[in-house]
Design a protein around this motif. Structure first.
Motif, PDB file in Angstrom:
ATOM      1  N   UNK A  23      13.378  -2.702   4.252  1.00  0.00           N
ATOM      2  CA  UNK A  23      11.729  -2.199   4.823  1.00  0.00           C
ATOM      3  C   UNK A  23      10.773  -3.004   4.379  1.00  0.00           C
ATOM      4  N   UNK A  24       9.626  -3.372   4.830  1.00  0.00           N
ATOM      5  CA  UNK A  24       8.609  -3.959   4.199  1.00  0.00           C
ATOM      6  C   UNK A  24       7.783  -2.580   3.348  1.00  0.00           C
ATOM      7  N   UNK A  25       7.389  -3.072   2.319  1.00  0.00           N
ATOM      8  CA  UNK A  25       6.630  -2.069   1.495  1.00  0.00           C
ATOM      9  C   UNK A  25       5.248  -2.047   1.951  1.00  0.00           C
ATOM     10  N   UNK A  26       4.580  -0.715   2.211  1.00  0.00           N
ATOM     11  CA  UNK A  26       3.231  -0.495   2.619  1.00  0.00           C
ATOM     12  C   UNK A  26       2.352  -0.671   1.419  1.00  0.00           C
ATOM     13  N   UNK A  27       3.053   0.270   0.449  1.00  0.00           N
ATOM     14  CA  UNK A  27       2.317   0.360  -0.726  1.00  0.00           C
ATOM     15  C   UNK A  27       3.433   1.365  -1.921  1.00  0.00           C
ATOM     16  N   UNK A  28       2.892   1.305  -3.097  1.00  0.00           N
ATOM     17  CA  UNK A  28       3.442   1.985  -4.049  1.00  0.00           C
ATOM     18  C   UNK A  28       2.507   3.175  -4.249  1.00  0.00           C
ATOM     19  N   UNK A  29       2.996   4.461  -4.686  1.00  0.00           N
ATOM     20  CA  UNK A  29       2.378   5.658  -4.738  1.00  0.00           C
ATOM     21  C   UNK A  29       2.783   6.138  -6.318  1.00  0.00           C
ATOM     22  N   UNK A  30       1.574   6.628  -6.787  1.00  0.00           N
ATOM     23  CA  UNK A  30       1.791   6.968  -8.363  1.00  0.00           C
ATOM     24  C   UNK A  30       2.706   8.561  -7.994  1.00  0.00           C
ATOM     25  N   UNK A  31       3.070   8.811  -9.293  1.00  0.00           N
ATOM     26  CA  UNK A  31       3.801  10.232  -9.399  1.00  0.00           C
ATOM     27  C   UNK A  31       2.768  11.230  -8.718  1.00  0.00           C
ATOM     28  N   UNK A  32       3.138  12.003  -7.671  1.00  0.00           N
ATOM     29  CA  UNK A  32       2.126  13.032  -7.001  1.00  0.00           C
ATOM     30  C   UNK A  32       2.186  14.405  -7.450  1.00  0.00           C
ATOM     31  N   UNK A  33       1.248  15.224  -7.152  1.00  0.00           N
ATOM     32  CA  UNK A  33       1.369  16.489  -7.303  1.00  0.00           C
ATOM     33  C   UNK A  33       2.277  17.365  -6.258  1.00  0.00           C
ATOM     34  N   UNK A  34       2.572  18.463  -6.478  1.00  0.00           N
ATOM     35  CA  UNK A  34       3.714  19.057  -5.544  1.00  0.00           C
ATOM     36  C   UNK A  34       3.325  19.158  -4.385  1.00  0.00           C
ATOM     37  N   UNK A  35       1.973  19.327  -3.801  1.00  0.00           N
ATOM     38  CA  UNK A  35       1.653  19.229  -2.287  1.00  0.00           C
ATOM     39  C   UNK A  35       1.668  17.950  -2.055  1.00  0.00           C
ATOM     40  N   UNK A  36       1.281  16.859  -2.619  1.00  0.00           N
ATOM     41  CA  UNK A  36       1.422  15.460  -2.197  1.00  0.00           C
ATOM     42  C   UNK A  36       2.947  15.166  -1.995  1.00  0.00           C
ATOM     43  N   UNK A  37       3.782  15.542  -3.044  1.00  0.00           N
ATOM     44  CA  UNK A  37       5.504  15.213  -2.875  1.00  0.00           C
ATOM     45  C   UNK A  37       5.953  15.823  -1.705  1.00  0.00           C
ATOM     46  N   UNK A  38       5.389  16.954  -1.529  1.00  0.00           N
ATOM     47  CA  UNK A  38       6.052  17.740  -0.145  1.00  0.00           C
ATOM     48  C   UNK A  38       5.463  17.083   1.052  1.00  0.00           C
ATOM     49  N   UNK A  39       4.467  16.462   1.104  1.00  0.00           N
ATOM     50  CA  UNK A  39       3.605  16.038   2.200  1.00  0.00           C
ATOM     51  C   UNK A  39       4.778  14.425   2.495  1.00  0.00           C
ATOM     52  N   UNK A  40       4.889  14.038   1.443  1.00  0.00           N
ATOM     53  CA  UNK A  40       5.811  12.696   1.453  1.00  0.00           C
ATOM     54  C   UNK A  40       7.069  12.851   1.820  1.00  0.00           C
TER      55      UNK A  40
END
Length: 352
Positions: A173-190
């Motif tokens: 798969x092509x990588x769109x971007x790397x994301x840093x370690x998220x907070x809980x809400x962002x991790x749930x969104x991912x």
């Protein structure tokens, strides 16, 4: 073009998050955290040999860990333990590896493809691991791009970085971007989005593609890589060490992967976990009927989801009525913490 494959294990570390068992002179790769019989490093070397054969498996580590690495991994050739002259993060580590490979293969280094593996992960399914790595290396060799392995998330984990994935291409798969370690809400969104994978920290590229990408993203580092290679080839080890020590302290994610244009990710087909702190042992070692990990001389009554890791041969550890606690014992130290504070252990670790 037919490529010669090598597999390099990054195995430095300062022993912070598995203190008191892990120390600067005995970082976590020398612990048996995923098997009662083998250290993490020995397991990683076996995987590297499965990828590249005994001649193509390497360890990159600090000077002070060269002898312990050789003693722990007799299956590895001693010349294939590469000692970094100083601590320069993962980008420096991989520059040192690239320079050594170029120096040792002056006429054929452009025909080398490299798997960059780690020594701090639990990987139980060897055949599926090898299949995923083969796919990642094939993608790297056919495209000239940089490739990583992504882990399908099983929970909204805040302790890992993430990879945002795009369309399928070249068996990946092509990588769109790397994301840093998220907070809980962002991790749930991912996790809900469905196109995010955990960043495994494993990378794959041809050596010529690595150098070309480094030229664009970090031209000074690329130039110093070539300088170090020339110094090593000429036997000028003092000069190579001095050039290396002038490198910046950058992670490979920041220095290269986040800046490169042609990056791919292959979803893992194997069982994986990052062994970053004491609470991870509940996912990597056998559990009793109440979800406890009991290693060494240890007993529990009416306790649940605890970890006892006892290295002492003269002391027995017994717990009663506890939940979610980690107890770690060496011959000279005892540590007791809530498992959910395992990431903070480095606050307890005394300075070197």
């Amino acid at each position: 073009m037919a490529f010669s494959r090598v597999a390099v294990i990054m195995a430095g570390g300062s022993g912070e998050r598995f203190w008191p068992v892990s120390t600067r002179l005995r970082p976590k790769q020398f612990l048996k955290l995923a098997s009662p019989d083998q250290t993490l490093l020995s397991q990683a070397v076996d995987r590297a040999i499965s990828v590249a054969g005994p001649d193509g498996a390497y360890i990159a580590t600090g000077l002070h860990l060269v002898d312990p690495s050789g003693q722990d991994c007799p299956q590895l050739q001693s010349d294939n333990i590469l000692a970094e002259p100083a601590k320069r993060n993962t980008a420096g580590c991989l520059v040192w590896v690239a320079a050594n490979l170029i120096a040792r293969n002056p006429d054929t280094w452009s025909q080398i493809s490299m798997a960059v593996l780690t020594a701090d992960q639990r990987i139980n399914t060897a055949e599926q691991f090898l299949a995923t790595v083969n796919q990642a290396m094939t993608t790297a060799e056919s495209t000239g791009g940089l490739v990583t392995i992504g882990i399908p998330p099983t929970r909204p984990e805040t302790g890992f970085g993430y990879v945002e994935c795009g369309e399928p291409e070249a068996g990946a798969l092509r990588v769109i971007r790397f994301r840093e370690k998220p907070d809980v809400a962002t991790a749930e969104e991912f996790c809900r989005a469905g196109n995010f994978l955990w960043n495994s920290g494993m990378f794959f590229w041809t050596l010529s593609a690595f150098m070309a990408a480094l030229e664009l993203a970090q031209p000074e580092m690329a130039a110093k890589t070539r300088t170090i290679a020339g110094q090593l080839a000429a036997g000028d080890h003092a000069g190579a060490n001095a050039t290396f020590e002038s490198l910046p302290n950058l992670s490979i994610d920041y220095a290269l992967m986040e800046k490169a244009d042609q990056v791919y990710v292959v979803p893992a087909q194997f069982d994986w976990d990052d062994l970053g702190s004491w609470d991870a042992l509940s996912r990597s070692l056998p559990l009793d009927e109440s979800g406890n990990v009991l290693q060494g001389k240890a007993r529990q009554l009416d306790s649940a989801e605890c970890v006892i890791y006892n290295e002492s041969s003269s002391i027995e550890v017994a717990i009663l009525g506890l939940e979610g606690i980690a107890v770690v014992v060496t011959d000279g130290q005892v540590m007791v913490i809530p498992k959910d504070m395992a990431q903070d252990v480095k606050r307890l670790r005394p300075p070197d």
